[in-house]
Design a protein around this motif. Structure first.
Motif, PDB file in Angstrom:
ATOM      1  N   TRP A  77      11.047  18.616  11.679  1.00 48.60           N
ATOM      2  CA  TRP A  77      11.480  17.222  11.754  1.00 48.60           C
ATOM      3  C   TRP A  77      12.971  17.103  11.440  1.00 48.60           C
ATOM      4  O   TRP A  77      13.702  16.346  12.100  1.00 48.60           O
ATOM      5  N   GLU A  78      13.423  17.840  10.452  1.00 48.08           N
ATOM      6  CA  GLU A  78      14.834  17.785  10.073  1.00 48.08           C
ATOM      7  C   GLU A  78      15.721  18.324  11.191  1.00 48.08           C
ATOM      8  O   GLU A  78      16.787  17.766  11.480  1.00 48.08           O
ATOM      9  N   ALA A  79      15.296  19.424  11.819  1.00 46.13           N
ATOM     10  CA  ALA A  79      16.069  20.004  12.921  1.00 46.13           C
ATOM     11  C   ALA A  79      16.151  19.039  14.100  1.00 46.13           C
ATOM     12  O   ALA A  79      17.183  18.938  14.765  1.00 46.13           O
ATOM     13  N   VAL A  80      15.066  18.319  14.361  1.00 47.31           N
ATOM     14  CA  VAL A  80      15.071  17.313  15.431  1.00 47.31           C
ATOM     15  C   VAL A  80      15.999  16.168  15.061  1.00 47.31           C
ATOM     16  O   VAL A  80      16.802  15.699  15.876  1.00 47.31           O
ATOM     17  N   GLU A  81      15.917  15.723  13.813  1.00 52.61           N
ATOM     18  CA  GLU A  81      16.759  14.618  13.354  1.00 52.61           C
ATOM     19  C   GLU A  81      18.233  14.979  13.447  1.00 52.61           C
ATOM     20  O   GLU A  81      19.069  14.143  13.795  1.00 52.61           O
ATOM     21  N   ASN A  82      18.561  16.234  13.144  1.00 47.70           N
ATOM     22  CA  ASN A  82      19.958  16.688  13.164  1.00 47.70           C
ATOM     23  C   ASN A  82      20.452  17.007  14.571  1.00 47.70           C
ATOM     24  O   ASN A  82      21.637  17.342  14.751  1.00 47.70           O
ATOM     25  N   GLY A  83      19.554  16.946  15.552  1.00 48.06           N
ATOM     26  CA  GLY A  83      19.954  17.231  16.923  1.00 48.06           C
ATOM     27  C   GLY A  83      20.014  18.700  17.260  1.00 48.06           C
ATOM     28  O   GLY A  83      20.476  19.084  18.349  1.00 48.06           O
ATOM     29  N   GLN A  84      19.532  19.556  16.341  1.00 47.19           N
ATOM     30  CA  GLN A  84      19.539  20.996  16.598  1.00 47.19           C
ATOM     31  C   GLN A  84      18.566  21.353  17.717  1.00 47.19           C
ATOM     32  O   GLN A  84      18.831  22.225  18.545  1.00 47.19           O
ATOM     33  N   ILE A  85      17.407  20.686  17.729  1.00 55.95           N
ATOM     34  CA  ILE A  85      16.409  20.852  18.778  1.00 55.95           C
ATOM     35  C   ILE A  85      15.868  19.466  19.131  1.00 55.95           C
ATOM     36  O   ILE A  85      16.100  18.492  18.397  1.00 55.95           O
ATOM     37  N   GLY A  86      15.164  19.377  20.240  1.00 58.25           N
ATOM     38  CA  GLY A  86      14.487  18.147  20.608  1.00 58.25           C
ATOM     39  C   GLY A  86      13.017  18.427  20.821  1.00 58.25           C
ATOM     40  O   GLY A  86      12.595  19.592  20.933  1.00 58.25           O
ATOM     41  N   TRP A  87      12.208  17.369  20.892  1.00 59.52           N
ATOM     42  CA  TRP A  87      10.768  17.572  21.081  1.00 59.52           C
ATOM     43  C   TRP A  87      10.459  18.184  22.444  1.00 59.52           C
ATOM     44  O   TRP A  87       9.436  18.843  22.617  1.00 59.52           O
ATOM     45  N   LEU A 141      12.712  29.785  16.589  1.00 61.94           N
ATOM     46  CA  LEU A 141      13.555  28.900  17.390  1.00 61.94           C
ATOM     47  C   LEU A 141      14.629  28.242  16.537  1.00 61.94           C
ATOM     48  O   LEU A 141      15.800  28.143  16.937  1.00 61.94           O
ATOM     49  N   ILE A 142      14.258  27.800  15.350  1.00 64.52           N
ATOM     50  CA  ILE A 142      15.183  27.062  14.488  1.00 64.52           C
ATOM     51  C   ILE A 142      16.190  27.981  13.807  1.00 64.52           C
ATOM     52  O   ILE A 142      17.386  27.664  13.738  1.00 64.52           O
ATOM     53  N   ALA A 143      15.728  29.128  13.299  1.00 60.02           N
ATOM     54  CA  ALA A 143      16.597  29.976  12.479  1.00 60.02           C
ATOM     55  C   ALA A 143      16.946  31.320  13.102  1.00 60.02           C
ATOM     56  O   ALA A 143      17.733  32.072  12.516  1.00 60.02           O
ATOM     57  N   GLY A 144      16.372  31.647  14.238  1.00 62.41           N
ATOM     58  CA  GLY A 144      16.654  32.930  14.865  1.00 62.41           C
ATOM     59  C   GLY A 144      15.656  34.002  14.508  1.00 62.41           C
ATOM     60  O   GLY A 144      15.355  34.879  15.315  1.00 62.41           O
ATOM     61  N   SER A 145      15.126  33.943  13.300  1.00 63.63           N
ATOM     62  CA  SER A 145      14.093  34.870  12.852  1.00 63.63           C
ATOM     63  C   SER A 145      13.303  34.207  11.724  1.00 63.63           C
ATOM     64  O   SER A 145      13.802  33.266  11.083  1.00 63.63           O
ATOM     65  N   GLU A 146      12.098  34.708  11.485  1.00 59.21           N
ATOM     66  CA  GLU A 146      11.307  34.127  10.403  1.00 59.21           C
ATOM     67  C   GLU A 146      11.946  34.417   9.052  1.00 59.21           C
ATOM     68  O   GLU A 146      11.866  33.601   8.133  1.00 59.21           O
ATOM     69  N   GLY A 147      12.611  35.576   8.920  1.00 60.17           N
ATOM     70  CA  GLY A 147      13.282  35.911   7.670  1.00 60.17           C
ATOM     71  C   GLY A 147      14.355  34.891   7.313  1.00 60.17           C
ATOM     72  O   GLY A 147      14.471  34.462   6.160  1.00 60.17           O
TER      73      GLY A 147
END
Length: 445
Positions: A77-87, A141-147
């Motif tokens: 939700w935060e990434a969507v709010e920040n415009g990093q990704i969309g739904w 998708l959000i961070a590049g890796s789970e780590g």
């Protein structure tokens, strides 16, 4: 005849005592507010104020299983709010996520590679069906890796004020179940840890910051990639399933969890009228038990507590309505609380609450006076709510939540130089007179 009559009377009296016991015992247990929960740890919170209504071992860190996904959901939700990704942003499934999805032990939705999935599709599968592979896909998708995503999870936990917590992956699985794919920077044998208090606080932030998340978590059944997927939250109205016994009016979330190590866990939330409660049960023994114990918590909250304005805005503590002022045109100033104190309380307990002032020492001179000039509405301390009952659990985000600002009701201008000079001269002679009197007294002592 006489002996028979005595036996009959004795039997009637015994029956009467038993019936009275059966009638009064449940009422007494409910009235006392005592809960017997089959959970190792539990908590109940009023979402409107953050007031903790009940707690059992709330700070014991335990494996949360898929309740971990509440943090993954928050960061989406935060990434969507920040415009990093969309739904409608699309992504494909990595080998790692695919290996988890194709593993029957994890009961995934069966993700396919070389196929584009939208963030909305992946989120729905994660939030509704508690799917693990979709959680990993979103983390990557959000961070590049789970780590790297795990680092974000722990950072956000610190920002939220979570205590007794540690995230090592985005799903809630044990790292050992991930094989060589365990997130970089984490222990290959580690598992996520959350206390019931931290789980409730995480849920509080999710439903407060992103209430739209409840529109998804309350969906009992939906379609995903041509198949029907179900919500593991049996307290929702599941149509066509033999789950009516678990349905609870007002429940619209939030996250179940289960692993061998964690047992059966559940962070639930329900809203009735204007009251929303958040409940957490951890380490129950069965699927049924986690919902039965949640029902006990929610029943307890909705039945025993009601919101009440204990002290209105502008309230003044008797005997402490004013504070002395130095170097001002007025010698004292009125103070009061700047906002009402409204919390859920048990019936007939209003008299157990009082207020205690805490004046900011930096605002006072050495004689305990405020120094002019003073503005109207200036914060000069806090008013703390004090409870004189037996069980006080505080607030989900710390005890400071039981305090409101103490402010001045009017302004006091600084006195002009002439009046200040006269006052200083008066103080000088008053002190001189006192010194002389004390000296004379000393001659005759």
């Amino acid at each position: 005849m006489n002996n028979n009559f005595k036996k009959v009377v004795s039997l009637v009296l015994t029956a009467f005592v038993l019936m009275t016991s059966l009638i009064t015992q449940p009422f007494t247990a409910q009235a006392s507010g005592e809960l017997e929960l089959k959970a190792e740890s539990a908590i109940l919170v009023d979402a409107g104020t953050g007031k903790v209504l009940y707690a059992k071992n709330p700070d014991q860190a335990l494996p949360p299983a898929s309740m971990t996904k509440m943090m993954t959901e928050y960061l989406v939700w935060e990434a969507v709010e920040n415009g990093q990704i969309g739904w409608d942003t699309t992504t494909q499934i990595s080998d790692y996520a695919y290996s988890i999805s194709s593993n029957n032990d994890f009961s995934g939705v069966g993700l396919r590679q070389q196929k584009d999935y939208t963030v909305q599709e992946l989120y729905d599968a994660m939030a509704i069906n508690s799917d693990n592979a979709t959680s990993i896909a979103l983390a990557e998708l959000i961070a590049g890796s789970e780590g790297e995503f795990v680092k974000l999870m722990n950072q956000k936990g610190e920002e939220m004020g979570l205590t007794d917590f540690k995230f090592v992956n985005s799903t809630g699985l044990d790292n050992k179940d991930l094989g060589d794919n365990y997130p970089e920077g984490t222990d290959p044998l580690a598992t996520n840890l959350l206390s019931a208090r931290s789980s409730a606080l995480l849920a509080y932030h999710l439903v407060t910051d992103y209430p739209e998340a409840l529109e998804i978590s309350k969906i009992p059944q939906t379609q995903f990639d041509g198949q029907t997927i179900n919500n593991w939250n049996y307290m929702l109205p599941h149509e066509g399933a033999n789950l009516e016994q678990f349905y609870y009016e007002g429940v619209d979330g939030l996250k179940t969890g289960n692993t061998d190590l964690a047992g059966y866990t559940f962070t639930g939330t329900a809203k009735r009228d204007n009251t929303r409660l958040i409940s957490v049960v951890m380490k129950t023994s069965t699927i049924e038990e986690r919902f039965e114990e949640t029902k006990k918590l929610l029943d307890y909250g909705f039945s025993n507590f009601q919101a009440e304005e204990l002290f209105p805005a502008g309230f003044q503590l008797e005997g402490e309505e004013t504070i002395p002022v130095a170097k001002g045109k007025e010698s004292a100033i009125n103070v009061s609380i700047n906002e009402a104190i409204n919390i859920p309380i048990k019936a007939d307990e209003a008299e157990m609450y009082s207020i205690q002032y805490h004046i900011d020492e930096d605002k006072l001179n050495e004689d305990g006076e405020l120094v002019a000039p003073i503005e109207k509405g200036e914060v000069i301390g806090t008013a703390e709510l004090v409870y004189d009952g037996e069980a006080e659990y505080g607030y989900i985000f710390g005890d400071t939540s039981s305090q409101v600002d103490l402010v001045t009701n009017e302004a006091v201008e600084k006195s002009n130089w002439f009046m200040l000079t006269l006052g200083a001269i008066g103080d000088f002679f008053a002190n001189l007179f006192t010194t002389v009197v004390d000296w004379i007294k000393g001659l005759f002592s």
